[in-house]
Design a protein around this motif. Sequence first.
Motif, PDB file in Angstrom:
ATOM      1  N   GLY A   1      43.199  45.733  46.463  1.00  0.00           N
ATOM      2  CA  GLY A   1      42.029  45.477  45.629  1.00  0.00           C
ATOM      3  C   GLY A   1      42.291  44.447  44.552  1.00  0.00           C
ATOM      4  N   THR A   2      43.543  44.324  44.134  1.00  0.00           N
ATOM      5  CA  THR A   2      43.876  43.328  43.112  1.00  0.00           C
ATOM      6  C   THR A   2      43.732  41.916  43.657  1.00  0.00           C
ATOM      7  OG1 THR A   2      45.367  44.839  41.950  1.00  0.00           O
ATOM      8  CG2 THR A   2      45.699  42.484  41.588  1.00  0.00           C
TER       9      THR A   2
ATOM     10  N   ARG B   1      41.794  40.985  46.099  1.00  0.00           N
ATOM     11  CA  ARG B   1      40.356  40.735  46.268  1.00  0.00           C
ATOM     12  C   ARG B   1      39.695  40.450  44.917  1.00  0.00           C
ATOM     13  NH1 ARG B   1      40.912  44.987  50.264  1.00  0.00           N
ATOM     14  NH2 ARG B   1      40.233  46.566  48.748  1.00  0.00           N
TER      15      ARG B   1
ATOM     16  N   GLU C   1      41.248  43.246  37.997  1.00  0.00           N
ATOM     17  CA  GLU C   1      40.155  44.101  38.442  1.00  0.00           C
ATOM     18  C   GLU C   1      39.128  44.311  37.342  1.00  0.00           C
ATOM     19  OE1 GLU C   1      41.458  47.460  40.888  1.00  0.00           O
ATOM     20  OE2 GLU C   1      43.404  46.474  41.052  1.00  0.00           O
TER      21      GLU C   1
END
Length: 231
Positions: free
Chosen positions: A17-18, A20, A227
């Motif tokens: 997720g980081t 992205r 994030e």
Amino acid sequence: MRIALFVTCVNDLVFPGTGRAVVRVLERLGHTVEFPAEQGCCGQMHANSGYRDEALPLVANYVKTFDGYDAIVGPSGSCVAMIRDWYPKLVSGADAVAARTYELSELLVDVLGVTDVGAAFPHRVTYHPTCHGLRMLRLGDRPYRLLRAVRGLELVDLPGAEECCGFGGTFAMKNAGVSGAMLADKCASIVDTGAEYVAAVDNSCLAHIGGGLSRTRVKAKPIHYAEILAS
């Protein structure tokens, strides 16, 4: 400007997720981010453990893979520090690519001239400046400037912010007692802030801190600052 994402091993395998989030931030600012599939480990673990010869093919692959890009961004202060500090010493001709490799806050503030990325995160946050970002990359106030521009975010000072969290890669395994004591001090400081989140530029340090916080009855959670900026 041709921008490439160097996602790093730990983010690719554990915290995708980081990566992205970095792409979302840069695309919001109007940039296209490329992801060369040939990328691999930067070799930091090998070099730090004394296996520099084993690190050389990884260094060479990085230089070959990212040659031709105007900027390479990595959401990991320790990996970017490895590339910028060690690559020119390990492989001839690595200087140019290493110099174009940036931690996210460096790319945003120094190269793109941006501090407000249009983010909103209505939470109380404290920031831990990790050792590589603080002492090798000398990120200074860049991450703070980016976080202060996030709408709704309350940024609170972390007592003893410049003290190591005790991770240090294999240090945490080889010196578990010392590492654990340092971690306990860091977690106590985070708890004292009353923050809902503790942010940093390295997910490895955040994983260590998160493990410590999970063993206490506190609400603070670790989060990579990319994030927050992508929110």
